[in-house]
Design a protein around this motif. Structure first.
Motif, PDB file in Angstrom:
ATOM      1  N   ILE A 126     -19.340  47.244  10.712  1.00 21.07           N
ATOM      2  CA  ILE A 126     -18.470  47.776   9.682  1.00 21.07           C
ATOM      3  C   ILE A 126     -19.197  48.863   8.899  1.00 21.07           C
ATOM      4  O   ILE A 126     -20.314  48.662   8.425  1.00 21.07           O
ATOM      5  N   GLY A 127     -18.549  50.017   8.775  1.00 21.20           N
ATOM      6  CA  GLY A 127     -19.109  51.111   7.994  1.00 21.20           C
ATOM      7  C   GLY A 127     -18.657  51.018   6.551  1.00 21.20           C
ATOM      8  O   GLY A 127     -17.466  50.837   6.277  1.00 21.20           O
ATOM      9  N   VAL A 128     -19.598  51.124   5.615  1.00 20.33           N
ATOM     10  CA  VAL A 128     -19.275  50.935   4.193  1.00 20.33           C
ATOM     11  C   VAL A 128     -19.703  52.141   3.366  1.00 20.33           C
ATOM     12  O   VAL A 128     -20.661  52.835   3.687  1.00 20.33           O
ATOM     13  N   ALA A 129     -18.970  52.359   2.271  1.00 20.04           N
ATOM     14  CA  ALA A 129     -19.254  53.503   1.393  1.00 20.04           C
ATOM     15  C   ALA A 129     -20.436  53.235   0.473  1.00 20.04           C
ATOM     16  O   ALA A 129     -21.276  54.109   0.245  1.00 20.04           O
ATOM     17  N   ASP A 130     -20.518  52.027  -0.071  1.00 17.20           N
ATOM     18  CA  ASP A 130     -21.608  51.638  -0.979  1.00 17.20           C
ATOM     19  C   ASP A 130     -22.348  50.471  -0.331  1.00 17.20           C
ATOM     20  O   ASP A 130     -21.949  49.316  -0.462  1.00 17.20           O
ATOM     21  N   PHE A 131     -23.427  50.790   0.367  1.00 14.91           N
ATOM     22  CA  PHE A 131     -24.115  49.780   1.164  1.00 14.91           C
ATOM     23  C   PHE A 131     -24.649  48.633   0.307  1.00 14.91           C
ATOM     24  O   PHE A 131     -24.478  47.457   0.642  1.00 14.91           O
ATOM     25  N   THR A 132     -25.290  48.949  -0.803  1.00 17.84           N
ATOM     26  CA  THR A 132     -25.884  47.914  -1.661  1.00 17.84           C
ATOM     27  C   THR A 132     -24.821  46.966  -2.198  1.00 17.84           C
ATOM     28  O   THR A 132     -24.989  45.740  -2.171  1.00 17.84           O
ATOM     29  N   ALA A 133     -23.708  47.527  -2.676  1.00 11.71           N
ATOM     30  CA  ALA A 133     -22.640  46.699  -3.228  1.00 11.71           C
ATOM     31  C   ALA A 133     -22.003  45.830  -2.150  1.00 11.71           C
ATOM     32  O   ALA A 133     -21.706  44.651  -2.380  1.00 11.71           O
ATOM     33  N   SER A 134     -21.791  46.384  -0.958  1.00 15.30           N
ATOM     34  CA  SER A 134     -21.177  45.613   0.120  1.00 15.30           C
ATOM     35  C   SER A 134     -22.096  44.507   0.611  1.00 15.30           C
ATOM     36  O   SER A 134     -21.651  43.388   0.883  1.00 15.30           O
ATOM     37  N   LYS A 135     -23.369  44.794   0.705  1.00 20.18           N
ATOM     38  CA  LYS A 135     -24.334  43.780   1.133  1.00 20.18           C
ATOM     39  C   LYS A 135     -24.344  42.614   0.147  1.00 20.18           C
ATOM     40  O   LYS A 135     -24.360  41.434   0.537  1.00 20.18           O
ATOM     41  N   ARG A 136     -24.287  42.915  -1.138  1.00 19.06           N
ATOM     42  CA  ARG A 136     -24.237  41.878  -2.174  1.00 19.06           C
ATOM     43  C   ARG A 136     -22.922  41.093  -2.082  1.00 19.06           C
ATOM     44  O   ARG A 136     -22.906  39.872  -2.191  1.00 19.06           O
ATOM     45  N   PHE A 137     -21.823  41.809  -1.845  1.00 17.26           N
ATOM     46  CA  PHE A 137     -20.514  41.167  -1.741  1.00 17.26           C
ATOM     47  C   PHE A 137     -20.491  40.142  -0.616  1.00 17.26           C
ATOM     48  O   PHE A 137     -20.021  39.016  -0.800  1.00 17.26           O
ATOM     49  N   TYR A 138     -21.011  40.508   0.550  1.00 17.06           N
ATOM     50  CA  TYR A 138     -20.986  39.576   1.675  1.00 17.06           C
ATOM     51  C   TYR A 138     -21.915  38.386   1.445  1.00 17.06           C
ATOM     52  O   TYR A 138     -21.617  37.273   1.887  1.00 17.06           O
ATOM     53  N   ALA A 139     -23.007  38.604   0.769  1.00 20.70           N
ATOM     54  CA  ALA A 139     -23.887  37.480   0.419  1.00 20.70           C
ATOM     55  C   ALA A 139     -23.142  36.489  -0.465  1.00 20.70           C
ATOM     56  O   ALA A 139     -23.281  35.266  -0.321  1.00 20.70           O
ATOM     57  N   GLU A 140     -22.308  36.997  -1.353  1.00 20.65           N
ATOM     58  CA  GLU A 140     -21.518  36.135  -2.233  1.00 20.65           C
ATOM     59  C   GLU A 140     -20.456  35.360  -1.455  1.00 20.65           C
ATOM     60  O   GLU A 140     -20.005  34.300  -1.890  1.00 20.65           O
ATOM     61  N   GLN A 141     -20.049  35.880  -0.295  1.00 18.01           N
ATOM     62  CA  GLN A 141     -19.069  35.178   0.545  1.00 18.01           C
ATOM     63  C   GLN A 141     -19.723  34.154   1.480  1.00 18.01           C
ATOM     64  O   GLN A 141     -19.036  33.464   2.227  1.00 18.01           O
ATOM     65  N   GLY A 142     -21.058  34.076   1.435  1.00 15.09           N
ATOM     66  CA  GLY A 142     -21.761  33.087   2.237  1.00 15.09           C
ATOM     67  C   GLY A 142     -22.446  33.608   3.478  1.00 15.09           C
ATOM     68  O   GLY A 142     -22.977  32.825   4.278  1.00 15.09           O
ATOM     69  N   PHE A 143     -22.483  34.930   3.664  1.00 19.47           N
ATOM     70  CA  PHE A 143     -23.166  35.508   4.819  1.00 19.47           C
ATOM     71  C   PHE A 143     -24.655  35.674   4.517  1.00 19.47           C
ATOM     72  O   PHE A 143     -25.029  36.080   3.414  1.00 19.47           O
ATOM     73  N   VAL A 144     -25.494  35.365   5.497  1.00 18.09           N
ATOM     74  CA  VAL A 144     -26.952  35.374   5.318  1.00 18.09           C
ATOM     75  C   VAL A 144     -27.567  36.528   6.106  1.00 18.09           C
ATOM     76  O   VAL A 144     -27.390  36.635   7.327  1.00 18.09           O
ATOM     77  N   VAL A 145     -28.271  37.408   5.398  1.00 15.00           N
ATOM     78  CA  VAL A 145     -28.926  38.547   6.047  1.00 15.00           C
ATOM     79  C   VAL A 145     -30.132  38.081   6.849  1.00 15.00           C
ATOM     80  O   VAL A 145     -30.967  37.332   6.352  1.00 15.00           O
ATOM     81  N   THR A 146     -30.220  38.525   8.106  1.00 16.37           N
ATOM     82  CA  THR A 146     -31.376  38.197   8.937  1.00 16.37           C
ATOM     83  C   THR A 146     -32.268  39.414   9.189  1.00 16.37           C
ATOM     84  O   THR A 146     -33.424  39.266   9.545  1.00 16.37           O
ATOM     85  N   ARG A 147     -31.704  40.611   8.994  1.00  9.82           N
ATOM     86  CA  ARG A 147     -32.489  41.834   9.190  1.00  9.82           C
ATOM     87  C   ARG A 147     -31.852  42.934   8.370  1.00  9.82           C
ATOM     88  O   ARG A 147     -30.630  43.086   8.373  1.00  9.82           O
ATOM     89  N   SER A 148     -32.675  43.705   7.659  1.00  9.71           N
ATOM     90  CA  SER A 148     -32.141  44.787   6.844  1.00  9.71           C
ATOM     91  C   SER A 148     -33.126  45.942   6.819  1.00  9.71           C
ATOM     92  O   SER A 148     -34.323  45.744   6.593  1.00  9.71           O
ATOM     93  N   LEU A 149     -32.618  47.146   7.078  1.00  9.48           N
ATOM     94  CA  LEU A 149     -33.460  48.333   7.079  1.00  9.48           C
ATOM     95  C   LEU A 149     -32.604  49.524   6.683  1.00  9.48           C
ATOM     96  O   LEU A 149     -31.648  49.872   7.381  1.00  9.48           O
ATOM     97  N   GLY A 150     -32.917  50.149   5.548  1.00 10.23           N
ATOM     98  CA  GLY A 150     -32.122  51.274   5.091  1.00 10.23           C
ATOM     99  C   GLY A 150     -30.672  50.863   4.891  1.00 10.23           C
ATOM    100  O   GLY A 150     -30.386  49.852   4.256  1.00 10.23           O
ATOM    101  N   LYS A 151     -29.747  51.645   5.441  1.00  8.65           N
ATOM    102  CA  LYS A 151     -28.329  51.314   5.342  1.00  8.65           C
ATOM    103  C   LYS A 151     -27.849  50.602   6.608  1.00  8.65           C
ATOM    104  O   LYS A 151     -26.828  50.947   7.227  1.00  8.65           O
ATOM    105  N   TYR A 152     -28.602  49.561   6.973  1.00  4.93           N
ATOM    106  CA  TYR A 152     -28.276  48.750   8.151  1.00  4.93           C
ATOM    107  C   TYR A 152     -28.679  47.314   7.859  1.00  4.93           C
ATOM    108  O   TYR A 152     -29.790  47.060   7.393  1.00  4.93           O
ATOM    109  N   ALA A 153     -27.770  46.370   8.095  1.00  6.10           N
ATOM    110  CA  ALA A 153     -28.092  44.960   7.874  1.00  6.10           C
ATOM    111  C   ALA A 153     -27.376  44.092   8.904  1.00  6.10           C
ATOM    112  O   ALA A 153     -26.198  44.310   9.208  1.00  6.10           O
TER     113      ALA A 153
END
Length: 209
Positions: A126-153
């Protein structure tokens, strides 16, 4: 007292909204054969340009990339990026008759045996306009980041589910070989136990059992 195990949110299926369901089902059966993880349903909602997402199939070796891209083209797909070798492996990108962008890739530099016909991973990017905000939003929905680099997670995903990847919108469009501009519907519904909700970029998430 035993501690309850918390299961990370994940994606179980994606539904493409298409103008011609019969034609789309015929294409995807001939091209990829992904079973219940990929669904289609009728929609006439207007959409133009890049839809803000791509779907990717990760396979074990170059022969599988060539086979799947070839099958998609034979079934009616348009080549966006021909199959080629790069520093990271082999890959090619096509656009299905319904407009969905598909990439097939492998990190292997050469074939190591017969093509088994297996698909190792089915990935939604999924392509997002505000990467930081979207990454935080999905974490709040219960998704767990396993890898993150720049605007890629990348998020934790079960082996039999749909791998979920977040990408900056312009970077994803460039990877797809298309301009980043697009209007109207994404023509996509995402099935997850985390739903229902609409995310920050307007993607529709639907609840699954």
């Amino acid at each position: 007292m035993a501690t309850a195990t918390v299961t990370a949110a994940s994606i179980e299926s994606v539904t493409l909204e298409v103008a011609d369901v019969v034609a789309a089902e015929a294409f995807y059966t001939a091209a990829f054969g992904l079973g219940s993880r990929l669904r289609v349903r009728a929609s006439q909602t207007p959409t133009t340009g890049f839809r803000g997402f791509t779907l990717s199939l990760v396979v074990s070796q170059p022969a599988a990339v060539k086979r799947l891209i070839g099958a998609a083209v034979d079934a009616g797909a348009t080549v966006l990026k021909p199959v080629s070798k790069s520093l990271w492996g082999w890959g090619g990108t096509v656009q299905a008759p319904d407009g969905t962008v598909w990439k097939v890739a492998t990190s292997a530099k050469k074939d190591t045996g017969p093509d088994t016909g297996e698909i190792d991973q089915f990935v939604l990017l999924i392509g997002v306009a505000d990467f930081t905000a979207s990454k935080r939003f999905y974490a709040e929905q219960g998704f767990v980041v396993t890898r993150s680099l720049g605007k890629y997670a990348e998020f934790e995903s079960p082996a039999n589910g749909v791998k979920f990847v977040l990408y900056g919108i312009r970077g994803l469009a460039k990877d797809a070989g298309l301009p980043a501009d697009g209007t109207g519907s994404h023509r996509l519904a995402i099935g997850s136990q985390a739903g229902p909700f609409t995310d920050l970029d307007g993607f529709s998430w639907e609840a699954t059992a």
